[in-house]
Design an enzyme around this catalytic site. Structure first.
Site, PDB file in Angstrom:
ATOM      1  CB  SER A  82       4.424  21.357 -11.378  1.00 26.26           C
ATOM      2  OG  SER A  82       5.077  20.173 -10.961  1.00 26.26           O
ATOM      3  CE1 TYR A 111       0.014  18.564 -12.866  1.00 28.51           C
ATOM      4  CE2 TYR A 111       2.336  18.040 -12.577  1.00 28.51           C
ATOM      5  CZ  TYR A 111       1.185  18.666 -12.147  1.00 28.51           C
ATOM      6  OH  TYR A 111       1.215  19.417 -10.987  1.00 28.51           O
TER       7      TYR A 111
END
Ligand code: NAP
Length: 252
Positions: free
Chosen positions: A145, A159
């Site tokens: 990501s 995350y």
């Protein structure tokens, strides 16, 4: 073009980026194992769509947070053909929190699914694909990501850190198995229009952050899937250890 006996496993293939990727892999000739953890109807719908379009697919339940479940998933794939591609796509976010508010339970869930799950799935894939183990090579694509470099402060640093681990994992594994016929790459996806934002309690997140994206729009699951397919294909034959941004220009 895969030959119909060549299998691709897409973890989290039931929805979002994984679903779009499953459909494209089937079009590229793979028998696609559409993995899901709990949303059986969604996975079966994707598998049915593939078969309706003349492809081959199987919806297979498996929790990437559980080692036994991962082994069973790969054993199920073995019964269908030869594994050539793994898309390590299953991943979760959590609700917005600062690090000083995060419980150990939250961190364990995040790191077990996003990091450990990707490691263990790659382990099973390497055992099957590596020429060292009698395999004929293959490709692994990991889902990272833009958060890996942005850090996601005040939102979900856990995350972001899990995706930072995926970047390092990609570089290391790529070098480890480069001479064994396996290419390993990652995609650093930006803000993509899927249900993941709602699962983190922010269904409007993509629309809210649109203005921060150089291209002024969120991406689609299809746009990410197209890049995954390219990385998995022979057209990317000299690409390994790459962390490719698919983010409309949003990165550091
Ligand atoms: P999504 O729409 O929320 O779908 C998540 C998928 O993962 C579902 O198929 C879900 O299965 C599966 N899954 C969740 N936990 C699992 C587990 N323990 N075992 C097996 N499967 C599991 O997510 P997405 O937006 O497509 O994201 C896919 C990947 O891209 C993730 O790794 C995510 O971190 C990454 N990513 C997404 C974005 C974005 O903006 N969307 C940006 C950067 C990176 P069920 O259907 O059974 O629940």
């Amino acid at each position: 073009m895969a030959n119909g006996r060549e299998v691709a496993i897409v973890t989290g293939g039931s929805r979002g980026i994984g679903a779009a990727t499953s459909l494209l892999l089937a079009k590229a000739g793979y028998l696609v194992v559409v993995n899901y953890v709990s949303n059986k109807p969604a996975a079966e719908k994707i598998a049915a769509q593939i078969m309706h379009d003349g492809g081959r697919a199987a919806a297979v339940q498996g929790d990437v947070a559980n080692e036994d479940s991962i082994v069973q998933l790969f054993n199920a794939a073995d019964r269908l053909g030869t594994l050539k591609t793994l898309v390590n796509n299953a991943g979760v976010v959590d609700v917005k929190a600062r690090v000083d508010e995060m419980s150990a339970e939250r961190l364990a869930r995040m790191f077990t699914i996003n990091i450990m799950g990707s490691f263990l799935c790659a382990r099973e894939a390497v055992k099957r694909m590596s020429t060292r183990h009698g395999g004929s090579g293959g490709a692994i694509v990991n889902m990272s990501s833009a958060a890996a470099t942005l850090g996601a402060p005040g939102q979900y640093v856990d995350y972001a850190a899990s995706k930072g681990a995926i970047d390092t994992f990609t570089i290391g594994l790529a070098r480890e198995v480069a001479r064994e016929g396996i290419r390993v790459n990652a995609i650093r996806a930006g803000i993509i229009d899927t249900e993941i934002h709602a699962s983190g309690g922010e269904p409007e997140r993509a629309a809210q952050l649109r203005g921060q994206i150089p291209m002024q729009r969120e991406g689609t699951a299809q746009e990410v899937a197209e890049t995954i397919i390219w990385l998995a294909s022979g057209k990317a034959s000299y690409v390994t250890g790459a962390c490719l941004s698919v983010s409309g220009g949003r990165s550091v």
